[in-house]
Design a protein around this motif. Sequence first.
Motif, PDB file in Angstrom:
ATOM      1  N   SER A 167       4.887   4.847   7.846  1.00 33.24           N
ATOM      2  CA  SER A 167       3.756   4.442   7.005  1.00 33.24           C
ATOM      3  C   SER A 167       2.711   5.541   6.966  1.00 33.24           C
ATOM      4  O   SER A 167       1.900   5.601   6.060  1.00 33.24           O
ATOM      5  N   ASP A 168       2.744   6.442   7.919  1.00 32.72           N
ATOM      6  CA  ASP A 168       1.873   7.617   7.874  1.00 32.72           C
ATOM      7  C   ASP A 168       2.007   8.380   6.553  1.00 32.72           C
ATOM      8  O   ASP A 168       1.020   8.815   5.970  1.00 32.72           O
ATOM      9  N   LYS A 200       7.021  -0.311  15.269  1.00 30.56           N
ATOM     10  CA  LYS A 200       6.473  -1.142  16.331  1.00 30.56           C
ATOM     11  C   LYS A 200       7.460  -2.257  16.666  1.00 30.56           C
ATOM     12  O   LYS A 200       8.361  -2.032  17.449  1.00 30.56           O
ATOM     13  N   PHE A 208      -7.629   2.537  13.399  1.00 34.22           N
ATOM     14  CA  PHE A 208      -6.597   3.583  13.470  1.00 34.22           C
ATOM     15  C   PHE A 208      -7.189   4.913  12.965  1.00 34.22           C
ATOM     16  O   PHE A 208      -7.679   4.992  11.839  1.00 34.22           O
ATOM     17  N   ALA A 245       0.712  -3.198  10.364  1.00 34.97           N
ATOM     18  CA  ALA A 245       1.665  -2.581  11.296  1.00 34.97           C
ATOM     19  C   ALA A 245       2.045  -3.521  12.444  1.00 34.97           C
ATOM     20  O   ALA A 245       3.169  -3.489  12.938  1.00 34.97           O
ATOM     21  N   TYR A 246       1.091  -4.372  12.866  1.00 30.41           N
ATOM     22  CA  TYR A 246       1.324  -5.236  14.038  1.00 30.41           C
ATOM     23  C   TYR A 246       1.474  -6.711  13.669  1.00 30.41           C
ATOM     24  O   TYR A 246       1.444  -7.570  14.544  1.00 30.41           O
ATOM     25  N   LEU A 255      10.123   5.208   9.354  1.00 27.43           N
ATOM     26  CA  LEU A 255      10.298   4.325   8.202  1.00 27.43           C
ATOM     27  C   LEU A 255       9.132   3.348   8.086  1.00 27.43           C
ATOM     28  O   LEU A 255       8.799   2.640   9.028  1.00 27.43           O
ATOM     29  N   SER A 296      -6.582  -1.837   9.659  1.00 35.19           N
ATOM     30  CA  SER A 296      -5.375  -2.411  10.253  1.00 35.19           C
ATOM     31  C   SER A 296      -5.660  -3.840  10.694  1.00 35.19           C
ATOM     32  O   SER A 296      -6.719  -4.142  11.235  1.00 35.19           O
ATOM     33  N   THR A 351       5.323  -1.035   8.981  1.00 29.35           N
ATOM     34  CA  THR A 351       6.066   0.047   9.622  1.00 29.35           C
ATOM     35  C   THR A 351       7.225  -0.515  10.430  1.00 29.35           C
ATOM     36  O   THR A 351       7.155  -1.656  10.897  1.00 29.35           O
ATOM     37  N   TYR A 379      -6.567   7.128   9.372  1.00 31.69           N
ATOM     38  CA  TYR A 379      -7.170   6.891   8.048  1.00 31.69           C
ATOM     39  C   TYR A 379      -8.218   7.963   7.754  1.00 31.69           C
ATOM     40  O   TYR A 379      -8.266   8.517   6.665  1.00 31.69           O
ATOM     41  N   ASN A 413      -5.252  -1.822  15.479  1.00 32.81           N
ATOM     42  CA  ASN A 413      -5.006  -0.806  16.504  1.00 32.81           C
ATOM     43  C   ASN A 413      -6.219   0.119  16.461  1.00 32.81           C
ATOM     44  O   ASN A 413      -6.467   0.704  15.412  1.00 32.81           O
ATOM     45  N   ASP A 445      -3.292  -2.658   6.437  1.00 34.63           N
ATOM     46  CA  ASP A 445      -2.211  -2.109   7.261  1.00 34.63           C
ATOM     47  C   ASP A 445      -1.741  -3.173   8.254  1.00 34.63           C
ATOM     48  O   ASP A 445      -2.393  -3.425   9.267  1.00 34.63           O
TER      49      ASP A 445
HETATM   50  C1  LIG Z   1       1.658   3.039  14.558  1.00 29.34           C
HETATM   51  C2  LIG Z   1       0.803   2.768  13.386  1.00 29.34           C
HETATM   52  C3  LIG Z   1       1.115   3.269  12.123  1.00 29.34           C
HETATM   53  C4  LIG Z   1       2.130   4.354  11.955  1.00 29.34           C
HETATM   54  O1  LIG Z   1       3.322   3.938  11.582  1.00 29.34           O
HETATM   55  P1  LIG Z   1       4.502   4.988  11.281  1.00 29.34           P
HETATM   56  O2  LIG Z   1       5.330   4.170  10.368  1.00 29.34           O
HETATM   57  O3  LIG Z   1       5.145   5.286  12.588  1.00 29.34           O
HETATM   58  O4  LIG Z   1       3.935   6.196  10.614  1.00 29.34           O
HETATM   59  C5  LIG Z   1       0.334   2.904  11.044  1.00 29.34           C
HETATM   60  N1  LIG Z   1      -0.743   2.123  11.204  1.00 29.34           N
HETATM   61  C6  LIG Z   1      -1.094   1.644  12.414  1.00 29.34           C
HETATM   62  C7  LIG Z   1      -2.307   0.804  12.541  1.00 29.34           C
HETATM   63  C8  LIG Z   1      -0.342   1.973  13.535  1.00 29.34           C
HETATM   64  O5  LIG Z   1      -0.732   1.569  14.740  1.00 29.34           O
END
Ligand SMILES: *Cc1c(COP(=O)(O)O)cnc(C)c1O
Length: 356
Positions: A84-85, A212, A109, A185-186, A221, A154, A209, A112, A158, A183
Motif C-alpha cells: 500500500s506504500d 499485516k 503513520f 491496514a489493521y 501487496l 489510518s 495491505t 503520509y 498505527n 487506511d
Molecule cells: C504497515 C502499514 C502500511 C504499509 O503497508 P505495505 O502494504 O507493506 O506498504 C500502510 N499503512 C499503515 C498504517 C501501516 O501500518
Amino acid sequence: MTYNFPENIKNMTPYEPITGEYKIRLDANESYINLSDEQKKELNERVNNLDFNRYPDPYAVKLCKAFGDLYNVNPNLVTAGNGSDELIALLCGTFFTKDDTVAVFSNDFSMYRVYCETYGVKCKVIPKREDLTIDVSKALEFIEHENISAIIFSNPCNPTSIGLTKDKVRCLINNTSALVILDEAYMDFWDESLLSEVENYKNLIILKTCSKSIGLAGIRLGFLIANKEITSLVRAVKSPYNVNTITQTCGEVILSDKAAVLTAAKEIVENKNELESEIKKLASSYPEEILNVYNSNTNFVFLKVKNGGKIFEELLNRGVAIRFMGEYLRISTGSEEENKALLENLRDILERGADE
Ligand SMILES: *Cc1c(COP(=O)(O)O)cnc(C)c1O
C-alpha cells in the motif's frame, strides 16, 4: 543550466528500519505466522508454471477477484499495488497540485507526511486529543478553516492502536467535500470497516495491505478501493506493471483461502489481547515507568513510558526488537512463546530499573 536537487528532497535521508539479527521481532507489526507447508507447496506449483518471460496482468484481474470475494467488494473497484506504500505514494504524487493541502493527524503513520514532502505537496497536521483519540468535529473545522483538499489517516491507527468507529468515520466523510483517504491496514483485527459501502461515497478511498493480518509483508501487496470514477483515474496514473506476476499469484492463492485468513486474524487478536492485559498488569506494578497502555484495536500494543530509550536498548541487547518512538513504545504481538519471552524480559528490566 546547472542541475540542483529540488529543495523538498535535498535533505532527505533513507528510511532505516532496525537491522541485524534478533531472535524475536516485534517491531514492524508483521504477522508472526508464516505460510503453512501446504500453502507453500501450492505456491511452488503455481510459480513453477508461470510465464516468466511475459509481463504481468496490468489490472491483476484474478487477484482483485480473490480480494473482492474475501472482503465482499466489487472487484471492479479494486486496484492492486506494490504494497500500500506504492499506492500512498501514487496518490500523493498524482492526485494533488501545488495548490492543494493535505491534512494528516498526529500521531499517525509517518509515511503520509514523508510522501507529501517527497512530492512537494503541502501538508498540515491536525493534533489528536490528549488521550490520542480523533476529534471528528475538530477535524471537520480544521478542514474547513485551513482549506484542506484531502485528509489521510489510518483506522485503526498505527501507532496509537486506537480505532475510530464507523459511524464517526461516516460522519467525517459525509460532512466534507474533501477527499478522505482511509487506511484500513489493521481493520482485519477490528470490525468497523467501510469497505462494503465504498461505492456510496464520492470522496472516499480505502487502502488495504497484505503485510499485516494476511502475513505477506515479503511479497509487497496492497489494494486501493474506491468508486468507479476514482478507480478509473488510479488505474490511469499507476505504472502498468506495478504488481509482479509472482506477487499476483501468491496473493491470489492466499486470499482465496478465506478460512485460513480468518483463523489467523482471530489467533493474532487473541495473542494481542493476552499481551495487552499482561502489559496492563505490569503498568499497575510500575506506574512510574509505564504511564499508559492504550486500548488496542490492532495486532500491537502502544504504551506511554518514562524511559523508553532504556527499555528499548535493553530489550535489543536481549535479542528482542520492539519499536521506540520517543515517549512511546509500540510492541507487535508475537506468538504465545515470543510474547512470554518479551514479558519476562520487560518485567526483569523494570524490576532492575526500580532497584537503581
Ligand atoms: C504497515 C502499514 C502500511 C504499509 O503497508 P505495505 O502494504 O507493506 O506498504 C500502510 N499503512 C499503515 C498504517 C501501516 O501500518
